[in-house]
Design an enzyme around this catalytic site. Sequence first.
Site, mmCIF file in Angstrom:
data_model
loop_
_atom_site.group_PDB
_atom_site.id
_atom_site.type_symbol
_atom_site.label_atom_id
_atom_site.label_comp_id
_atom_site.label_asym_id
_atom_site.label_seq_id
_atom_site.Cartn_x
_atom_site.Cartn_y
_atom_site.Cartn_z
ATOM 1 C CG ASP A 105 13.922 -107.880 -44.938
ATOM 2 O OD1 ASP A 105 14.640 -107.571 -45.911
ATOM 3 O OD2 ASP A 105 13.177 -107.060 -44.361
ATOM 4 C CG HIS A 118 22.714 -100.608 -46.776
ATOM 5 N ND1 HIS A 118 23.417 -101.787 -46.920
ATOM 6 C CD2 HIS A 118 21.720 -100.639 -47.700
ATOM 7 C CE1 HIS A 118 22.873 -102.486 -47.903
ATOM 8 N NE2 HIS A 118 21.838 -101.826 -48.377
ATOM 9 C CD GLU A 160 25.771 -106.814 -51.318
ATOM 10 O OE1 GLU A 160 26.119 -107.721 -52.096
ATOM 11 O OE2 GLU A 160 24.615 -106.348 -51.288
#
Length: 225
Positions: free
Chosen positions: A90, A138, A163
């Site tokens: 992250d 995303h 995803e």
Amino acid sequence: MDKQNVPFETDLCEIFYRHKVDKCPQLLHSYSPEYFRLLNDFRKSFKKVLEIGIGTYEMMSPLVGLDYKPGASLRAWREFFPNATINGADINETVIFKDERINCFQVDQSNTEQLDKLAKSLTKDGKKLDLIIDDGSHQMDHMINTFNALWPYLEEGGVYIIEDIQAKDVNEFLEVSNIKQATQKLVHRGKYYWDAFIAITKKTSLGITIFDNRNEMIKQLLAPN
């Protein structure tokens, strides 16, 4: 029907719900039933998992509950894959932590060099990654960059999942990403435009087939020659 009253279709749905992971229909996304069918056969054999995106309390607690803890997805994957080391990455250093069979790294997924450095570190023993999940920013350019950087480090027979890709962006991703050595691309489209994922399985001996759902994939694989 209240989402929390939706029955658990698989034990992965229950695992995600218990850990407060938004990948199950009981909380948000419709992924877990498909993930179970896609991944259950590899439950004991997968040894290395990498998920991009660990999750912050500020972002996730309004979606899944005030008892959310960063890294919920990593803990759920640890339970589902009992023999695997679960790695998380992250950009936000505040969610980086270490736990039993869980390692986390601060990485900017828009930075190819950082992704490559991470992948090389995780595969320095000569064994590649079995499962990669992109649950990061995303953003389309980030998803493409991450896929192109990490795909070479995915084991043959491994699975790469993107995803929360908007339904309108699925075809664009498939066209512009540098996909090689893929046996099939399973495209899951849920009830909402953001409830979609792409799962790409890596092999060397077969060509590329695109399926809109798992039933179509099974139907073709079982069809007589």
